[in-house]
Design a protein around this motif. Structure first.
Motif, PDB file in Angstrom:
ATOM      1  N   THR A 147     -10.557   0.131   0.631  1.00 26.15           N
ATOM      2  CA  THR A 147      -9.811  -0.054  -0.829  1.00 26.15           C
ATOM      3  C   THR A 147      -9.150  -1.505  -1.201  1.00 26.15           C
ATOM      4  O   THR A 147      -8.525  -2.091  -0.207  1.00 26.15           O
ATOM      5  CB  THR A 147      -8.650   0.915  -0.763  1.00 26.15           C
ATOM      6  OG1 THR A 147      -9.014   2.227  -0.635  1.00 26.15           O
ATOM      7  CG2 THR A 147      -7.820   0.989  -2.168  1.00 26.15           C
ATOM      8  N   TYR A 177       0.768  -1.129   0.017  1.00 24.35           N
ATOM      9  CA  TYR A 177      -0.014  -0.023   0.070  1.00 24.35           C
ATOM     10  C   TYR A 177       0.800   1.195  -0.069  1.00 24.35           C
ATOM     11  O   TYR A 177       2.071   1.159   0.583  1.00 24.35           O
ATOM     12  CB  TYR A 177      -0.830   0.053   1.318  1.00 24.35           C
ATOM     13  CG  TYR A 177      -0.297   0.013   2.491  1.00 24.35           C
ATOM     14  CD1 TYR A 177       0.150  -1.287   3.075  1.00 24.35           C
ATOM     15  CD2 TYR A 177       0.037   1.288   3.112  1.00 24.35           C
ATOM     16  CE1 TYR A 177       0.711  -1.080   4.527  1.00 24.35           C
ATOM     17  CE2 TYR A 177       0.515   1.385   4.422  1.00 24.35           C
ATOM     18  CZ  TYR A 177       0.806  -0.044   4.944  1.00 24.35           C
ATOM     19  OH  TYR A 177       1.564   0.197   6.476  1.00 24.35           O
ATOM     20  N   SER A 231     -14.478   7.088   5.155  1.00 27.54           N
ATOM     21  CA  SER A 231     -13.594   6.236   4.604  1.00 27.54           C
ATOM     22  C   SER A 231     -14.147   4.884   4.251  1.00 27.54           C
ATOM     23  O   SER A 231     -15.207   4.229   4.932  1.00 27.54           O
ATOM     24  CB  SER A 231     -12.099   5.903   5.537  1.00 27.54           C
ATOM     25  OG  SER A 231     -11.456   5.162   4.955  1.00 27.54           O
ATOM     26  N   PHE A 249      -3.777   4.535   6.168  1.00 28.07           N
ATOM     27  CA  PHE A 249      -4.421   3.234   6.406  1.00 28.07           C
ATOM     28  C   PHE A 249      -4.069   2.642   7.725  1.00 28.07           C
ATOM     29  O   PHE A 249      -2.947   2.383   8.090  1.00 28.07           O
ATOM     30  CB  PHE A 249      -3.956   2.307   5.342  1.00 28.07           C
ATOM     31  CG  PHE A 249      -4.528   2.557   3.721  1.00 28.07           C
ATOM     32  CD1 PHE A 249      -3.693   2.313   2.698  1.00 28.07           C
ATOM     33  CD2 PHE A 249      -5.866   2.977   3.925  1.00 28.07           C
ATOM     34  CE1 PHE A 249      -4.391   2.827   1.693  1.00 28.07           C
ATOM     35  CE2 PHE A 249      -6.296   3.209   2.477  1.00 28.07           C
ATOM     36  CZ  PHE A 249      -5.629   2.904   1.448  1.00 28.07           C
ATOM     37  N   ASP A 250      -4.966   1.940   8.543  1.00 25.98           N
ATOM     38  CA  ASP A 250      -4.646   1.450   9.661  1.00 25.98           C
ATOM     39  C   ASP A 250      -5.628   0.227  10.070  1.00 25.98           C
ATOM     40  O   ASP A 250      -5.502  -0.117  11.132  1.00 25.98           O
ATOM     41  CB  ASP A 250      -5.064   2.449  10.742  1.00 25.98           C
ATOM     42  CG  ASP A 250      -6.178   2.942  11.112  1.00 25.98           C
ATOM     43  OD1 ASP A 250      -6.382   3.637  11.728  1.00 25.98           O
ATOM     44  OD2 ASP A 250      -7.080   2.560  10.265  1.00 25.98           O
ATOM     45  N   ASN A 270      -0.552   4.552   1.173  1.00 24.98           N
ATOM     46  CA  ASN A 270      -1.072   5.561   1.870  1.00 24.98           C
ATOM     47  C   ASN A 270      -1.013   5.206   3.310  1.00 24.98           C
ATOM     48  O   ASN A 270      -1.500   4.212   3.849  1.00 24.98           O
ATOM     49  CB  ASN A 270      -2.683   5.837   1.707  1.00 24.98           C
ATOM     50  CG  ASN A 270      -3.211   6.936   2.356  1.00 24.98           C
ATOM     51  OD1 ASN A 270      -2.750   7.516   3.452  1.00 24.98           O
ATOM     52  ND2 ASN A 270      -4.518   7.387   2.015  1.00 24.98           N
ATOM     53  N   ALA A 321      -7.273  -2.205   2.486  1.00 27.88           N
ATOM     54  CA  ALA A 321      -7.026  -1.284   3.526  1.00 27.88           C
ATOM     55  C   ALA A 321      -8.075  -0.463   3.834  1.00 27.88           C
ATOM     56  O   ALA A 321      -8.841   0.104   2.864  1.00 27.88           O
ATOM     57  CB  ALA A 321      -5.545  -0.707   2.973  1.00 27.88           C
ATOM     58  N   LEU A 322      -7.877   0.254   4.772  1.00 29.87           N
ATOM     59  CA  LEU A 322      -9.031   1.217   5.410  1.00 29.87           C
ATOM     60  C   LEU A 322      -8.408   2.164   6.188  1.00 29.87           C
ATOM     61  O   LEU A 322      -7.524   1.867   7.122  1.00 29.87           O
ATOM     62  CB  LEU A 322     -10.077   0.457   6.372  1.00 29.87           C
ATOM     63  CG  LEU A 322     -11.081   1.458   6.803  1.00 29.87           C
ATOM     64  CD1 LEU A 322     -12.037   1.974   5.586  1.00 29.87           C
ATOM     65  CD2 LEU A 322     -12.141   0.548   7.942  1.00 29.87           C
ATOM     66  N   MET A 323      -8.740   3.670   6.129  1.00 30.22           N
ATOM     67  CA  MET A 323      -8.492   4.676   6.787  1.00 30.22           C
ATOM     68  C   MET A 323      -9.521   4.836   7.798  1.00 30.22           C
ATOM     69  O   MET A 323     -10.735   4.850   7.601  1.00 30.22           O
ATOM     70  CB  MET A 323      -8.344   5.844   6.212  1.00 30.22           C
ATOM     71  CG  MET A 323      -7.129   5.965   5.499  1.00 30.22           C
ATOM     72  SD  MET A 323      -7.102   7.521   4.516  1.00 30.22           S
ATOM     73  CE  MET A 323      -8.240   7.326   3.131  1.00 30.22           C
ATOM     74  N   PHE A 371      -6.305  -3.860   7.973  1.00 33.51           N
ATOM     75  CA  PHE A 371      -5.968  -4.565   6.675  1.00 33.51           C
ATOM     76  C   PHE A 371      -6.763  -5.816   6.870  1.00 33.51           C
ATOM     77  O   PHE A 371      -5.990  -6.829   7.579  1.00 33.51           O
ATOM     78  CB  PHE A 371      -4.248  -4.512   6.826  1.00 33.51           C
ATOM     79  CG  PHE A 371      -3.663  -3.303   6.622  1.00 33.51           C
ATOM     80  CD1 PHE A 371      -3.257  -2.548   7.826  1.00 33.51           C
ATOM     81  CD2 PHE A 371      -3.405  -2.705   5.385  1.00 33.51           C
ATOM     82  CE1 PHE A 371      -2.744  -1.434   7.836  1.00 33.51           C
ATOM     83  CE2 PHE A 371      -2.805  -1.218   5.240  1.00 33.51           C
ATOM     84  CZ  PHE A 371      -2.319  -0.779   6.461  1.00 33.51           C
TER      85      PHE A 371
END
Lengths: 116, 113
Positions: free
Chosen positions: B102, B25, B99, B30-31, B27, B92-94, B33
């Motif tokens: 992705t 990834y 949000s 992102f925190d 970004n 992945a996600l913020m 997964f």
């Protein structure tokens, strides 16, 4: 327990015809709702998401639209289908809390759309 | 712009072998997964997920390895079985504000008997 219903499972439509795919969620309230499209080799493409009734966010400008007439109902529509609209359409939900931030998506079983 | 790159696109592993799928990834916001598993004709389902505060998470035969400095994470399937044959998606996600997940493009895994 929560369940998600998506129909129809398969659909064959001529080019230029309208489209309506429906998705409903049971067992939860105020969910975030999503429409994804899956084309071969292109993964999962987010089309629309909704955090509440009448609230629709579009991720990809295209020939499709979405509506959320009720809390647990999400509809994907098109006025005139294109060949490029063919694909596997997936509805999904996650817990709401007013934002689309989510950690776990629950997907429906999908609709295979073929536009001929 | 693809923010999560997944490889390989397809993978064939013999029964009993180890299947490894990699994702990278860009970004740093992102925190979260997750990995999703999808069988033919079905919707994806969450398989396992990890946060960047740990380097590894194991659930049964499935393990996520996470390398925060390299911005990479991978799924390892130990003792792969024919029933594991499916398409696997990393994501992945913020976890802030508005949000959405992705997803990577997916890996089609075939475990041969």
């Amino acid at each position: 327990s929560q369940t998600i219903h998506q129909w129809p499972a398969t659909l064959v439509q001529p080019v230029g015809s309208p489209l309506s795919l429906e998705c409903t969620v049971e067992g939860t309230s105020n969910p975030n709702l999503y429409w994804y499209r899956q084309a071969a080799g292109r993964g999962l493409q987010l089309l629309f998401y909704s955090v509440g009734i009448g609230q629709i966010s579009s991720e990809v400008p295209q020939n499709l639209s979405a509506s959320r007439p009720q809390d647990r109902q999400f509809i994907l529509s098109s006025k005139k289908l294109l060949l490029s609209d063919s694909g596997f359409y997936l509805c999904a939900w996650s817990t709401g809390q007013g934002t689309p931030t989510n950690e776990k998506l629950f997907f429906g079983s999908g609709t295979q759309l073929s536009v001929l | 712009q693809q923010q999560v790159k997944q490889s390989p696109q397809s993978l064939i592993v013999q029964k009993g072998g180890i299947s490894i799928i990699n994702c990278a990834y860009e970004n740093t916001a992102f925190d979260y997964f997750p990995w999703y598993q999808q069988f033919p004709g079905k919707g994806p389902a969450l398989l396992i997920a990890i946060r960047p505060d740990v380097s590894e998470k194991k659930e049964g035969r499935f393990t996520i390895s996470f390398n925060k400095s390299a911005k990479q994470f991978s799924l390892h399937i130990m003792d792969s079985q024919p029933g594991d044959s499916a398409t696997y998606f990393c994501a992945a996600l913020m976890n802030s504000g508005y949000s959405t997940l992705t997803f990577g493009k997916g890996t089609m895994l075939l475990v041969s008997p």
